[in-house]
Write a protein that holds these residues in place. Structure first.
Motif, PDB file in Angstrom:
ATOM      1  N   VAL A  76       0.864  -1.181   0.000  1.00  0.00           N
ATOM      2  CA  VAL A  76       0.000   0.000   0.000  1.00  0.00           C
ATOM      3  C   VAL A  76       0.899   1.228   0.000  1.00  0.00           C
ATOM      4  N   LEU A  77       0.829   2.001  -1.072  1.00  0.00           N
ATOM      5  CA  LEU A  77       1.675   3.188  -1.194  1.00  0.00           C
ATOM      6  C   LEU A  77       1.031   4.403  -0.537  1.00  0.00           C
ATOM      7  N   SER A  78      -0.305   4.468  -0.622  1.00  0.00           N
ATOM      8  CA  SER A  78      -1.009   5.585   0.011  1.00  0.00           C
ATOM      9  C   SER A  78      -2.496   5.275   0.078  1.00  0.00           C
ATOM     10  N   THR A  79      -3.189   5.992   0.935  1.00  0.00           N
ATOM     11  CA  THR A  79      -4.654   5.918   0.998  1.00  0.00           C
ATOM     12  C   THR A  79      -5.187   7.340   1.052  1.00  0.00           C
ATOM     13  N   SER A  80      -6.398   7.509   0.558  1.00  0.00           N
ATOM     14  CA  SER A  80      -7.020   8.834   0.589  1.00  0.00           C
ATOM     15  C   SER A  80      -8.522   8.675   0.746  1.00  0.00           C
ATOM     16  N   GLY A  81      -9.167   9.733   1.196  1.00  0.00           N
ATOM     17  CA  GLY A  81     -10.611   9.714   1.350  1.00  0.00           C
ATOM     18  C   GLY A  81     -11.043   9.283   2.736  1.00  0.00           C
ATOM     19  N   PRO A  82     -12.321   9.491   3.052  1.00  0.00           N
ATOM     20  CA  PRO A  82     -12.855   9.114   4.366  1.00  0.00           C
ATOM     21  C   PRO A  82     -12.910   7.594   4.516  1.00  0.00           C
ATOM     22  N   ASP A  83     -13.078   7.137   5.750  1.00  0.00           N
ATOM     23  CA  ASP A  83     -13.056   5.704   6.036  1.00  0.00           C
ATOM     24  C   ASP A  83     -14.102   4.930   5.234  1.00  0.00           C
ATOM     25  N   HIS A  84     -15.249   5.540   4.991  1.00  0.00           N
ATOM     26  CA  HIS A  84     -16.317   4.821   4.295  1.00  0.00           C
ATOM     27  C   HIS A  84     -16.149   4.854   2.771  1.00  0.00           C
ATOM     28  N   ASN A  85     -15.157   5.597   2.288  1.00  0.00           N
ATOM     29  CA  ASN A  85     -14.977   5.724   0.838  1.00  0.00           C
ATOM     30  C   ASN A  85     -13.498   5.927   0.502  1.00  0.00           C
ATOM     31  N   LYS A  86     -12.678   5.032   0.991  1.00  0.00           N
ATOM     32  CA  LYS A  86     -11.235   5.157   0.789  1.00  0.00           C
ATOM     33  C   LYS A  86     -10.828   4.766  -0.630  1.00  0.00           C
ATOM     34  N   THR A  87      -9.734   5.352  -1.067  1.00  0.00           N
ATOM     35  CA  THR A  87      -9.079   4.956  -2.315  1.00  0.00           C
ATOM     36  C   THR A  87      -7.675   4.481  -1.968  1.00  0.00           C
ATOM     37  N   PHE A  88      -7.329   3.310  -2.474  1.00  0.00           N
ATOM     38  CA  PHE A  88      -6.033   2.714  -2.164  1.00  0.00           C
ATOM     39  C   PHE A  88      -5.115   2.792  -3.382  1.00  0.00           C
ATOM     40  N   GLU A  89      -3.882   3.202  -3.131  1.00  0.00           N
ATOM     41  CA  GLU A  89      -2.852   3.175  -4.167  1.00  0.00           C
ATOM     42  C   GLU A  89      -1.916   2.006  -3.846  1.00  0.00           C
ATOM     43  N   ILE A  90      -1.854   1.053  -4.769  1.00  0.00           N
ATOM     44  CA  ILE A  90      -1.099  -0.183  -4.549  1.00  0.00           C
ATOM     45  C   ILE A  90       0.050  -0.279  -5.553  1.00  0.00           C
ATOM     46  N   GLY A  91       1.208  -0.672  -5.058  1.00  0.00           N
ATOM     47  CA  GLY A  91       2.348  -0.941  -5.927  1.00  0.00           C
ATOM     48  C   GLY A  91       2.684  -2.422  -5.891  1.00  0.00           C
ATOM     49  N   VAL A  92       3.037  -2.981  -7.039  1.00  0.00           N
ATOM     50  CA  VAL A  92       3.457  -4.378  -7.085  1.00  0.00           C
ATOM     51  C   VAL A  92       4.959  -4.412  -7.357  1.00  0.00           C
ATOM     52  N   TYR A  93       5.667  -5.133  -6.493  1.00  0.00           N
ATOM     53  CA  TYR A  93       7.124  -5.214  -6.562  1.00  0.00           C
ATOM     54  C   TYR A  93       7.554  -6.635  -6.920  1.00  0.00           C
ATOM     55  N   ILE A  94       8.547  -6.726  -7.780  1.00  0.00           N
ATOM     56  CA  ILE A  94       9.153  -8.008  -8.131  1.00  0.00           C
ATOM     57  C   ILE A  94      10.645  -7.872  -7.895  1.00  0.00           C
ATOM     58  N   GLU A  95      11.159  -8.679  -6.995  1.00  0.00           N
ATOM     59  CA  GLU A  95      12.561  -8.586  -6.574  1.00  0.00           C
ATOM     60  C   GLU A  95      12.893  -7.161  -6.127  1.00  0.00           C
ATOM     61  N   ASN A  96      11.976  -6.583  -5.339  1.00  0.00           N
ATOM     62  CA  ASN A  96      12.122  -5.238  -4.767  1.00  0.00           C
ATOM     63  C   ASN A  96      12.127  -4.127  -5.811  1.00  0.00           C
ATOM     64  N   ARG A  97      11.731  -4.440  -7.026  1.00  0.00           N
ATOM     65  CA  ARG A  97      11.613  -3.425  -8.072  1.00  0.00           C
ATOM     66  C   ARG A  97      10.138  -3.126  -8.304  1.00  0.00           C
ATOM     67  N   LEU A  98       9.794  -1.844  -8.279  1.00  0.00           N
ATOM     68  CA  LEU A  98       8.410  -1.446  -8.506  1.00  0.00           C
ATOM     69  C   LEU A  98       8.070  -1.606  -9.984  1.00  0.00           C
ATOM     70  N   TYR A  99       7.095  -2.467 -10.270  1.00  0.00           N
ATOM     71  CA  TYR A  99       6.721  -2.737 -11.652  1.00  0.00           C
ATOM     72  C   TYR A  99       5.456  -2.006 -12.085  1.00  0.00           C
ATOM     73  N   ALA A 100       4.534  -1.798 -11.159  1.00  0.00           N
ATOM     74  CA  ALA A 100       3.273  -1.173 -11.556  1.00  0.00           C
ATOM     75  C   ALA A 100       2.586  -0.565 -10.343  1.00  0.00           C
ATOM     76  N   VAL A 101       1.787   0.469 -10.616  1.00  0.00           N
ATOM     77  CA  VAL A 101       1.012   1.147  -9.575  1.00  0.00           C
ATOM     78  C   VAL A 101      -0.414   1.305 -10.084  1.00  0.00           C
ATOM     79  N   SER A 102      -1.385   1.091  -9.192  1.00  0.00           N
ATOM     80  CA  SER A 102      -2.777   1.295  -9.567  1.00  0.00           C
ATOM     81  C   SER A 102      -3.569   1.714  -8.340  1.00  0.00           C
ATOM     82  N   THR A 103      -4.719   2.308  -8.583  1.00  0.00           N
ATOM     83  CA  THR A 103      -5.595   2.728  -7.487  1.00  0.00           C
ATOM     84  C   THR A 103      -6.949   2.049  -7.618  1.00  0.00           C
ATOM     85  N   GLY A 104      -7.625   1.904  -6.487  1.00  0.00           N
ATOM     86  CA  GLY A 104      -8.943   1.290  -6.494  1.00  0.00           C
ATOM     87  C   GLY A 104      -9.667   1.564  -5.195  1.00  0.00           C
ATOM     88  N   LYS A 105     -10.963   1.294  -5.200  1.00  0.00           N
ATOM     89  CA  LYS A 105     -11.773   1.518  -4.007  1.00  0.00           C
ATOM     90  C   LYS A 105     -11.590   0.414  -2.967  1.00  0.00           C
TER      91      LYS A 105
END
Length: 227
Positions: free
Chosen positions: A177-206
């Motif tokens: 989890v790279l970051s979160t935003s918004g109120p508790d009932h409507n949060k948005t999550f920013e997720i990073g996927v790492y392979i061998e400690n290298r950041l390959y992709a980032v996406s956000t979702g509810k």
């Protein structure tokens, strides 16, 4: 060794020089001056090319991104393992007694690698005739995956990504989890996927789950472009 004629029948190809097939079935643990690793090296590229052409032909209306993701799944360790099961490769491989006791005949990675080596063996035995190899691969994949669907095969991008990274790097991806935003009932999550400690992709979702799936999908595309 089991009767190789049965394997040739399953493959739909009869070897002129069966030594190619024997080498393709010989694991590095077996006490021989040769093994299937060099053939596997060739076979990896041949399988990728053959499946690319297969998908291009059978999915004329699909875009490049969809075809790339489908190819990644079909040539992943899991996809090749299904081919190995269809061919009963575990019955034929030559491995050391120690590897045999360690359930080597059932290891997905070992069997998937053997499939690639066998494809390379066919390529060399046929006089490097890619059309013959293409026909063999198409026939086998049609038998193993009779209902390939772009709408259903990628329901779980995280599973597909894990299969790819385990096969290519010997590791599983890590989601942070790279970051979160918004109120508790409507949060948005920013997720990073790492392979061998290298950041390959980032996406956000509810939800974390949705963001992870989207990040995995992006990472699959990036890995496919690197391959």
């Amino acid at each position: 060794m089991e009767n190789l004629e049965l394997l040739e029948k399953r493959l739909g190809y009869k070897f002129k020089n069966r030594q190619y097939l024997i080498e393709a079935l010989t694991h590095k643990s077996y006490n021989k001056p040769y093994n299937n690793e060099r053939l596997e090296f060739i076979g990896d590229s041949i399988v990728n090319f053959a499946i690319t052409m297969y998908l291009y032909k059978y999915f004329p209306d699909s875009d490049e991104g969809s075809l790339s993701k489908l190819r990644s799944s079909l040539v992943s360790q899991a996809g090749l393992y299904k081919i190995a099961e269809y061919l009963s490769i575990g019955r034929y491989i030559l491995i050391s007694d120690a590897e045999d006791r360690n359930q080597g005949r059932y290891k997905k990675s070992l069997l998937a690698d053997s499939v690639e080596a066998i494809i390379a063996a066919i390529y060399l035995d046929s006089g490097e005739n890619i059309s013959i190899v293409q026909n063999v691969i198409t026939s086998i994949y049609n038998a193993v995956f009779p209902n390939i669907s772009l709408d259903t095969i990628f329901k779980d991008f995280k599973t597909t990504l894990q299969e790819i990274t385990q096969s290519r790097f010997g590791v599983i991806p890590e989601y942070r989890v790279l970051s979160t935003s918004g109120p508790d009932h409507n949060k948005t999550f920013e997720i990073g996927v790492y392979i061998e400690n290298r950041l390959y992709a980032v996406s956000t979702g509810k939800s974390k789950k949705n963001a992870e799936q989207q990040a995995a999908e992006i990472a699959i595309q990036k890995l496919d472009n690197e391959n």
